[in-house]
Design a protein around this motif. Structure first.
Motif, PDB file in Angstrom:
ATOM      1  N   GLU A  63       0.820  -1.216   0.000  1.00  0.00           N
ATOM      2  CA  GLU A  63       0.000   0.000   0.000  1.00  0.00           C
ATOM      3  C   GLU A  63       0.851   1.263   0.000  1.00  0.00           C
ATOM      4  O   GLU A  63       0.456   2.295  -0.545  1.00  0.00           O
ATOM      5  CB  GLU A  63      -0.964   0.012   1.198  1.00  0.00           C
ATOM      6  N   HIS A  66       2.096   1.667  -3.633  1.00  0.00           N
ATOM      7  CA  HIS A  66       0.992   2.132  -4.468  1.00  0.00           C
ATOM      8  C   HIS A  66       0.689   3.604  -4.191  1.00  0.00           C
ATOM      9  O   HIS A  66       0.409   4.380  -5.120  1.00  0.00           O
ATOM     10  CB  HIS A  66      -0.255   1.276  -4.215  1.00  0.00           C
ATOM     11  N   ASP A 300      -4.965   3.972  -0.405  1.00  0.00           N
ATOM     12  CA  ASP A 300      -5.983   3.063  -0.926  1.00  0.00           C
ATOM     13  C   ASP A 300      -6.082   1.890   0.034  1.00  0.00           C
ATOM     14  O   ASP A 300      -5.231   1.009   0.043  1.00  0.00           O
ATOM     15  CB  ASP A 300      -5.610   2.596  -2.329  1.00  0.00           C
ATOM     16  N   ARG A 303      -5.493  -1.842  -0.681  1.00  0.00           N
ATOM     17  CA  ARG A 303      -4.154  -2.370  -0.928  1.00  0.00           C
ATOM     18  C   ARG A 303      -3.553  -3.043   0.305  1.00  0.00           C
ATOM     19  O   ARG A 303      -2.478  -3.638   0.232  1.00  0.00           O
ATOM     20  CB  ARG A 303      -3.222  -1.243  -1.366  1.00  0.00           C
ATOM     21  N   LYS A 304      -4.205  -2.944   1.437  1.00  0.00           N
ATOM     22  CA  LYS A 304      -3.666  -3.529   2.657  1.00  0.00           C
ATOM     23  C   LYS A 304      -3.963  -5.027   2.688  1.00  0.00           C
ATOM     24  O   LYS A 304      -4.885  -5.482   3.353  1.00  0.00           O
ATOM     25  CB  LYS A 304      -4.243  -2.826   3.893  1.00  0.00           C
TER      26      LYS A 304
END
Length: 370
Positions: A63, A66, A300, A303-304
């Motif tokens: 994350e 990203h 976002d 994304r985790k």
């Protein structure tokens, strides 16, 4: 009197080990010396050297990568990062930008830097543009980042921090009840900042031999000899085999800077998950320089994905010392430095990249992989 690497090796060979001893190093620098100097090939067969969680780039969560890509592409900031971070891939659908290097190729202003001082210089030279420094690293890198924020940084400079503490990852492995190692070589550069006493828990809580090592073959062999001697003699202690640099309490000034700028928090490690109190985050007093607060849209939450690596990639097992690099399913096949799939093949601190650079380029046999 200085003891040479050859003399340390002879002392190791003279020891009568009661069983095979697995020794983990916790530093990419250690692994580089071990591999480049061919130490595995000259040590006795019942001494096994295991690379561990010594690569901050490798465990930087997806994350964060990203978010850095989105900042560079969507917010049009000047995005700064240490060179290794530019090629680390994120797990994204085909057609999306998967690394900062690809974002730069698409027109984003992404620049590799070597030190936090460069971030200050670039921000001051571009006062009309937002500059974000994506800072991933362990204590040795995070301490200079803290000093940078205490050095009157310009208003246009913010930090996307992905700093991690080294010892909690080792504590997590030891607390698992089934660690893949019997002795530990602690990283000399981290101990130089945080003090050798930070590693005393390995001996006191887990009764495991431990030694702080430097980065030359003689220092690593001295530390290896120390932990092996502890096994033979049945006693456990923390040995400082890097006394010219490391002291029990460490660099108090650097530690003070870290406390001034950073809080300790639970943190996500890519491929591993959340490790309690293993991360650094900026204190509220530095909110004006926190990119997560200044650009909240870059994050976002989807994304985790703790534990997720690209399909087929075994970087997490490599980082945890559960397999050797050449036992990864993709090593030397789909994953090479020219076309890396996982982060361990990207970073100069990653065990896979180090093994490849040491010309260990053949995947292990199917039998070995089991």
């Amino acid at each position: 009197m200085t003891v040479s690497a050859g003399e340390w090796l002879e002392r190791i060979r003279a020891l009568k080990l009661p069983h095979k001893v697995r020794i983990m190093n916790v530093c990419g620098g250690h692994e580089r010396t071990v591999s480049m100097a061919g130490l595995r090939s000259v040590l006795p067969a019942d001494v096994e050297l295991i690379p561990g969680p010594g690569c901050p780039v490798c465990v930087c969560p997806e994350e964060d990568i990203h978010a850095a890509i989105r900042l560079a592409v969507e917010q049009r900031v000047i995005l700064l990062a240490f060179g290794d971070m530019l090629r680390v891939p994120a797990n994204v659908p085909k057609g999306e930008l998967r690394s900062l290097d690809q974002a730069r190729g698409a027109g984003a202003d992404v620049r590799p830097i070597a030190t936090p001082l460069e971030a200050l210089r670039i921000a001051r030279a571009n006062p009309d543009r937002p500059v974000v420094f994506f800072a991933a690293g362990f204590e040795t890198t995070t301490a200079p980042v803290a000093a940078m924020l205490l050095d009157a940084p310009p208003d246009n400079l913010s930090l996307l921090l992905s700093g991690r503490r080294t010892w909690p990852a080792v504590a997590m492995l030891l607390a698992s009840g089934q660690p893949s190692f019997d002795a530990l070589l602690a990283p000399g550069h981290v101990a130089a900042v945080m003090g050798s006493d930070e590693w005393r828990f390995v001996v006191d809580k887990h009764a495991m031999p431990a030694a702080v090592a430097g980065f030359t073959p003689d220092s690593l062999l001295a530390a290896t000899c120390s932990v092996l001697r502890q096994v033979v003699e049945g006693r456990r202690f923390l040995d400082n085999c890097y006394p010219q640099v490391v002291h029990a309490q460490g660099n108090l000034q650097a530690q003070q800077r870290l406390r001034q700028v950073m809080d300790i928090a639970d943190a996500n490690w890519r491929g591993i998950g959340i490790i309690p109190r293993s991360g650094f985050q900026l204190r509220p007093a530095f909110a004006a320089h926190d990119a997560r607060l200044q650009f909240p849209g870059a994050a976002d939450g989807s994304r985790k994905r703790a534990g997720q690596m690209p399909p087929g990639c075994d970087c997490a097992k490599v980082v945890l010392g559960q397999i050797y690099p050449d036992q990864c399913r993709l090593y030397g096949r789909a994953c090479t430095p020219r076309a890396p799939v996982g982060p361990c093949m990207v970073s100069d601190e990653g065990a896979c990249r180090i093994w490849w650079a040491s010309r260990m380029r053949q995947p292990a046999s199917a039998t070995d992989e089991g």
